[in-house]
Write an enzyme that holds these catalytic residues in place. Structure first.
Site, short mmCIF file in Angstrom:
data_model
loop_
_atom_site.label_atom_id
_atom_site.label_comp_id
_atom_site.label_asym_id
_atom_site.label_seq_id
_atom_site.Cartn_x
_atom_site.Cartn_y
_atom_site.Cartn_z
CE LYS A 38 -3.56 1.11 0.53
NZ LYS A 38 -4.51 1.13 1.80
CG HIS A 39 -0.71 4.59 -0.27
ND1 HIS A 39 -1.48 5.09 0.65
CD2 HIS A 39 -1.54 4.26 -1.53
CE1 HIS A 39 -2.66 5.44 0.13
NE2 HIS A 39 -2.64 4.52 -1.03
CG ASN A 204 14.27 6.46 10.71
OD1 ASN A 204 15.33 6.19 10.15
ND2 ASN A 204 13.95 7.53 11.07
CG HIS A 366 14.36 -0.63 -3.86
ND1 HIS A 366 15.04 -1.21 -5.35
CD2 HIS A 366 15.14 -0.97 -3.07
CE1 HIS A 366 15.96 -1.77 -4.80
NE2 HIS A 366 16.04 -1.84 -3.77
#
Length: 366
Positions: A38-39, A204, A366
């Site tokens: 998700k997102h 983080n 990424h």
């Protein structure tokens, strides 16, 4: 190849990052893997270990032939069930050819699409019926290897860095810095799974893993202690879903699964449980008013768990990170190390008999 639907920009970001994640999981464990994205962060990820009766109940698959699910279907049931609130409307990535079992699971859930190296004819027929034929189905070549240098453009400037190809294996977690140095094979597996998942979250990040699946991911927070708390709270909710009080909630027959997930989340939240337990509210969900769970009941139930692995994408600066993780059943930790406060963190682990490995590096994102 796009086999169905019209994937958008964010769909492809989730699809390709998710595919890379499940490929890494399968390479590290030898098991089929699935993730629920998700997102641009994984809400859940898992390898294909069998389901238990309790897991089948809390993942809402106990009305299916779950005892005979394929390993890939088990992996997706676990990935989706890790944090069902966050997985609502997910994009799915599968390490193996999607079979009918997995497709039938996907068909039931609110989801934007799926990517896999292939689909059986039966599975593709099932998936093409979803969203009136508009469900996004992507097939990826599992042999494709992208160029070693990755590019990203921000505000007219192009950034380049090498792809993260670090092997996440037993050697990476071999530098154990605590007094307790005993790691079972299951613990090693879960530490590696949690480290792999961190590669595909937004920093983080902190990830809790138990029995080959995430049970709490805290990502994209500026503070590492907040990541630990967020992921720990999710892990606590996951454990509490198996409590008899939750398993036996008297839901009305007409309440859909997503609404049940939301009701359980509210029921277990001390500040918001009135939304489902107050008179005039409980009738919208239940056939009778359930008794609320007390703090003592929750604390006693959570004290039964203590085999969770945790990984952090950056060093832990304070011992209270460890204390918070311990309260959520964490026994094994992998983190980079290198903080001036390493001694205090190691001391906190030793206090609770935990095992901690320093990996010596931060994972690329990424």
């Amino acid at each position: 190849k796009i086999l169905s639907g019209r994937p958008g920009y964010l769909n492809f970001l989730d699809a390709f990052n998710g595919w890379h994640l499940v490929s890494n999981l399968k390479k590290a464990t030898g098991l089929p893997a699935a993730t629920s994205f998700k997102h641009v962060s994984p809400a859940g990820a898992a390898v294909g270990l069998p389901l238990t009766e309790t897991l089948a109940k809390i993942y809402w698959v106990n009305d299916m032939d779950w005892k005979n699910f394929s390993p890939l279907a088990c992996a997706y049931a676990r990935a989706r069930g890790a944090d069902r609130m966050s997985s609502f409307g997910d994009f799915i990535s599968l390490s193996d050819v999607c079979d009918k079992d997995t497709a039938l699971l996907i068909k039931r859930e609110v989801s934007d699409g799926v990517i896999a190296p292939g689909y059986t004819e039966e599975a593709l027929e099932v998936l093409k019926q979803k969203k009136k034929g508009n469900y996004n189905v992507i097939q990826i070549d599992p042999e494709y290897v992208p160029a070693p240098l990755e590019h990203k453009q921000v505000f007219g400037v192009t950034f380049e860095q090498g792809r993260q190809e670090l092997a996440i294996d037993d050697e990476l977690i071999s530098n154990i810095v605590t007094e307790n140095k005993e790691l079972s094979e299951e613990a090693k597996r879960d530490m590696k799974v949690s480290l792999i998942i961190l590669k595909y979250t937004q920093s983080n990040s902190v990830c809790y893993v138990e029995n080959g699946q995430t049970i709490g991911v805290g990502a994209g927070q500026q503070s590492r202690i907040h990541c630990t708390r967020l992921a720990g709270n999710k892990a606590d909710l996951w454990h509490l879903r198996s409590h008899p009080s939750v398993l036996n909630l008297p839901f009305r027959a007409d309440i859909p699964r997503p609404n049940r997930d939301n009701a359980i989340d509210l029921y277990l939240n001390e500040d918001e449980c009135g939304d489902v337990l107050d008179d005039g509210n409980w009738q919208n969900f239940f056939t009778r008013r359930p008794e609320p769970m007390t703090k003592e009941q929750k604390r006693e139930w959570l004290s039964r768990f203590g085999e969770t692995a945790l990984a952090s994408d950056a060093f832990f600066p304070f011992g209270d990170n460890i204390e918070r993780a311990f309260r959520s059943g964490v026994a094994y930790i992998a983190q980079p190390g290198g903080s001036v406060r390493d001694d205090a963190v190691i001391e906190a682990c030793n206090k609770h008999g935990m095992v901690m490995a320093f990996t010596g590096l931060r994972l690329f994102h990424h």
